[in-house]
Write a protein that holds these residues in place. Structure first.
Motif, mmCIF file in Angstrom:
data_model
loop_
_atom_site.group_PDB
_atom_site.id
_atom_site.type_symbol
_atom_site.label_atom_id
_atom_site.label_comp_id
_atom_site.label_asym_id
_atom_site.label_seq_id
_atom_site.Cartn_x
_atom_site.Cartn_y
_atom_site.Cartn_z
ATOM 1 N N THR A 183 26.523 39.475 25.316
ATOM 2 C CA THR A 183 26.726 38.554 26.435
ATOM 3 C C THR A 183 28.075 37.880 26.316
ATOM 4 O O THR A 183 28.399 37.273 25.299
ATOM 5 C CB THR A 183 25.612 37.502 26.468
ATOM 6 N N ALA A 184 28.889 38.007 27.354
ATOM 7 C CA ALA A 184 30.240 37.453 27.336
ATOM 8 C C ALA A 184 30.896 37.687 28.686
ATOM 9 O O ALA A 184 30.391 38.451 29.512
ATOM 10 C CB ALA A 184 31.081 38.110 26.242
ATOM 11 N N MET A 185 32.044 37.030 28.869
ATOM 12 C CA MET A 185 32.930 37.381 29.969
ATOM 13 C C MET A 185 33.801 38.524 29.460
ATOM 14 O O MET A 185 34.421 38.397 28.403
ATOM 15 C CB MET A 185 33.776 36.186 30.371
ATOM 16 N N TYR A 186 33.827 39.605 30.194
ATOM 17 C CA TYR A 186 34.609 40.775 29.808
ATOM 18 C C TYR A 186 35.887 40.836 30.635
ATOM 19 O O TYR A 186 35.847 40.755 31.870
ATOM 20 C CB TYR A 186 33.784 42.047 30.000
ATOM 21 N N TYR A 187 37.003 40.992 29.926
ATOM 22 C CA TYR A 187 38.314 41.029 30.552
ATOM 23 C C TYR A 187 38.981 42.373 30.305
ATOM 24 O O TYR A 187 38.839 42.971 29.239
ATOM 25 C CB TYR A 187 39.223 39.943 29.974
ATOM 26 N N VAL A 233 51.764 43.047 39.070
ATOM 27 C CA VAL A 233 50.629 43.898 38.739
ATOM 28 C C VAL A 233 49.348 43.120 38.949
ATOM 29 O O VAL A 233 49.221 41.980 38.499
ATOM 30 C CB VAL A 233 50.713 44.377 37.281
ATOM 31 N N HIS A 234 48.410 43.723 39.609
ATOM 32 C CA HIS A 234 47.109 43.107 39.818
ATOM 33 C C HIS A 234 46.049 43.920 39.095
ATOM 34 O O HIS A 234 45.973 45.137 39.263
ATOM 35 C CB HIS A 234 46.773 43.033 41.303
ATOM 36 N N VAL A 235 45.278 43.238 38.271
ATOM 37 C CA VAL A 235 44.227 43.894 37.494
ATOM 38 C C VAL A 235 42.897 43.266 37.892
ATOM 39 O O VAL A 235 42.772 42.042 37.912
ATOM 40 C CB VAL A 235 44.472 43.698 35.977
ATOM 41 N N ALA A 236 41.913 44.090 38.185
ATOM 42 C CA ALA A 236 40.631 43.567 38.653
ATOM 43 C C ALA A 236 39.475 44.311 38.011
ATOM 44 O O ALA A 236 39.456 45.542 37.995
ATOM 45 C CB ALA A 236 40.541 43.668 40.171
ATOM 46 N N GLU A 237 38.533 43.542 37.476
ATOM 47 C CA GLU A 237 37.335 44.114 36.865
ATOM 48 C C GLU A 237 36.144 43.986 37.814
ATOM 49 O O GLU A 237 36.044 43.006 38.563
ATOM 50 C CB GLU A 237 36.963 43.380 35.564
ATOM 51 N N THR A 238 35.249 44.945 37.744
ATOM 52 C CA THR A 238 33.981 44.877 38.468
ATOM 53 C C THR A 238 32.891 45.476 37.592
ATOM 54 O O THR A 238 33.178 46.156 36.597
ATOM 55 C CB THR A 238 34.032 45.667 39.797
ATOM 56 N N LEU A 273 31.352 48.945 33.448
ATOM 57 C CA LEU A 273 32.426 48.107 33.956
ATOM 58 C C LEU A 273 33.591 48.984 34.401
ATOM 59 O O LEU A 273 33.850 50.038 33.822
ATOM 60 C CB LEU A 273 32.909 47.135 32.887
ATOM 61 N N SER A 274 34.292 48.515 35.423
ATOM 62 C CA SER A 274 35.474 49.210 35.914
ATOM 63 C C SER A 274 36.644 48.243 35.957
ATOM 64 O O SER A 274 36.463 47.045 36.172
ATOM 65 C CB SER A 274 35.229 49.756 37.324
ATOM 66 N N CYS A 275 37.825 48.781 35.775
ATOM 67 C CA CYS A 275 39.038 47.975 35.843
ATOM 68 C C CYS A 275 40.102 48.797 36.544
ATOM 69 O O CYS A 275 40.427 49.905 36.094
ATOM 70 C CB CYS A 275 39.494 47.597 34.441
ATOM 71 N N ILE A 276 40.627 48.273 37.612
ATOM 72 C CA ILE A 276 41.663 48.986 38.355
ATOM 73 C C ILE A 276 42.963 48.194 38.312
ATOM 74 O O ILE A 276 42.969 46.969 38.448
ATOM 75 C CB ILE A 276 41.216 49.244 39.812
ATOM 76 N N ALA A 277 44.040 48.905 38.082
ATOM 77 C CA ALA A 277 45.374 48.314 38.068
ATOM 78 C C ALA A 277 46.096 48.761 39.320
ATOM 79 O O ALA A 277 46.184 49.947 39.603
ATOM 80 C CB ALA A 277 46.134 48.759 36.824
ATOM 81 N N GLU A 289 52.637 41.390 22.939
ATOM 82 C CA GLU A 289 53.656 41.318 23.967
ATOM 83 C C GLU A 289 53.013 40.886 25.279
ATOM 84 O O GLU A 289 51.816 40.645 25.344
ATOM 85 C CB GLU A 289 54.313 42.692 24.123
ATOM 86 N N SER A 290 53.812 40.815 26.304
ATOM 87 C CA SER A 290 53.280 40.409 27.607
ATOM 88 C C SER A 290 52.252 41.425 28.088
ATOM 89 O O SER A 290 52.344 42.609 27.787
ATOM 90 C CB SER A 290 54.407 40.279 28.622
ATOM 91 N N ALA A 291 51.267 40.937 28.808
ATOM 92 C CA ALA A 291 50.196 41.785 29.304
ATOM 93 C C ALA A 291 49.744 41.259 30.654
ATOM 94 O O ALA A 291 49.998 40.108 31.011
ATOM 95 C CB ALA A 291 49.036 41.793 28.321
ATOM 96 N N TYR A 292 49.090 42.139 31.384
ATOM 97 C CA TYR A 292 48.520 41.753 32.669
ATOM 98 C C TYR A 292 47.003 41.706 32.493
ATOM 99 O O TYR A 292 46.401 42.684 32.051
ATOM 100 C CB TYR A 292 48.903 42.764 33.748
ATOM 101 N N TRP A 293 46.411 40.575 32.865
ATOM 102 C CA TRP A 293 44.986 40.350 32.653
ATOM 103 C C TRP A 293 44.240 40.218 33.972
ATOM 104 O O TRP A 293 44.756 39.670 34.939
ATOM 105 C CB TRP A 293 44.764 39.065 31.856
ATOM 106 N N GLY A 294 43.012 40.680 33.962
ATOM 107 C CA GLY A 294 42.134 40.441 35.092
ATOM 108 C C GLY A 294 41.443 39.099 34.949
ATOM 109 O O GLY A 294 41.606 38.401 33.942
ATOM 110 N N GLN A 295 40.644 38.760 35.952
ATOM 111 C CA GLN A 295 39.939 37.482 35.964
ATOM 112 C C GLN A 295 38.634 37.521 35.180
ATOM 113 O O GLN A 295 38.063 36.475 34.877
ATOM 114 C CB GLN A 295 39.658 37.063 37.407
ATOM 115 N N GLY A 296 38.174 38.699 34.855
ATOM 116 C CA GLY A 296 36.963 38.821 34.056
ATOM 117 C C GLY A 296 35.725 39.093 34.891
ATOM 118 O O GLY A 296 35.668 38.772 36.080
#
Length: 124
Positions: free
Chosen positions: A91-95, A2-7, A20-24, A110-117
């Motif tokens: 102000t922060a890095m948003y994941y 799984v690839h998760v990406a934030e923009t 912010l957007s996040c696509i899986a 539990e296990s999770a899939y994370w984006g890079q922020g």
């Protein structure tokens, strides 16, 4: 995999807005939830909002209630965080993360899939 990406992060003045957007990228998320978390310099990561894949359930940390809105597009497998009335303390890095269930806005046990922020900076 799984690839998760934030923009959508960036620099904004106090009182401004950002989306912010996040696509899986993988399929099979009908029973999953997606959440937004943030980590400010020198602080622990904290939960911001969580939404079920159906969109029927949402939860927010108290500090952002009334200012942030989480919503999703199940067809596009994308979750959004609409942020208004931004403050310097936002102000922060948003994941973004994909996991099994919302426990308020707590980090998944539990296990999770994370984006890079994506970095959000609010100037005073």
């Amino acid at each position: 995999q799984v690839h998760v990406a934030e923009t959508g992060g960036g620099l904004v003045q106090t009182g401004g807005s950002l989306n912010l957007s996040c696509i899986a990228s993988a399929s099979g998320f009908d029973d999953y939830v997606m959440g937004w978390f943030r980590q400010a310099p020198g602080k622990e990561r904290e939960g911001v909002a969580c939404i079920s894949w159906s969109g029927r359930y949402t939860d927010y940390t108290g500090d952002v209630k009334g200012r942030f809105t989480i919503f999703q597009d199940a067809v596009q497998r994308t979750v959004y965080l609409q942020m208004t009335s931004l403050k310097p303390e936002d102000t922060a890095m948003y994941y973004c993360a994909v996991y099994q269930y919302c426990n308020g806005v707590a980090e998944p046990a539990e296990s999770a899939y994370w984006g890079q922020g994506t970095q959000v900076t609010v100037s005073s």
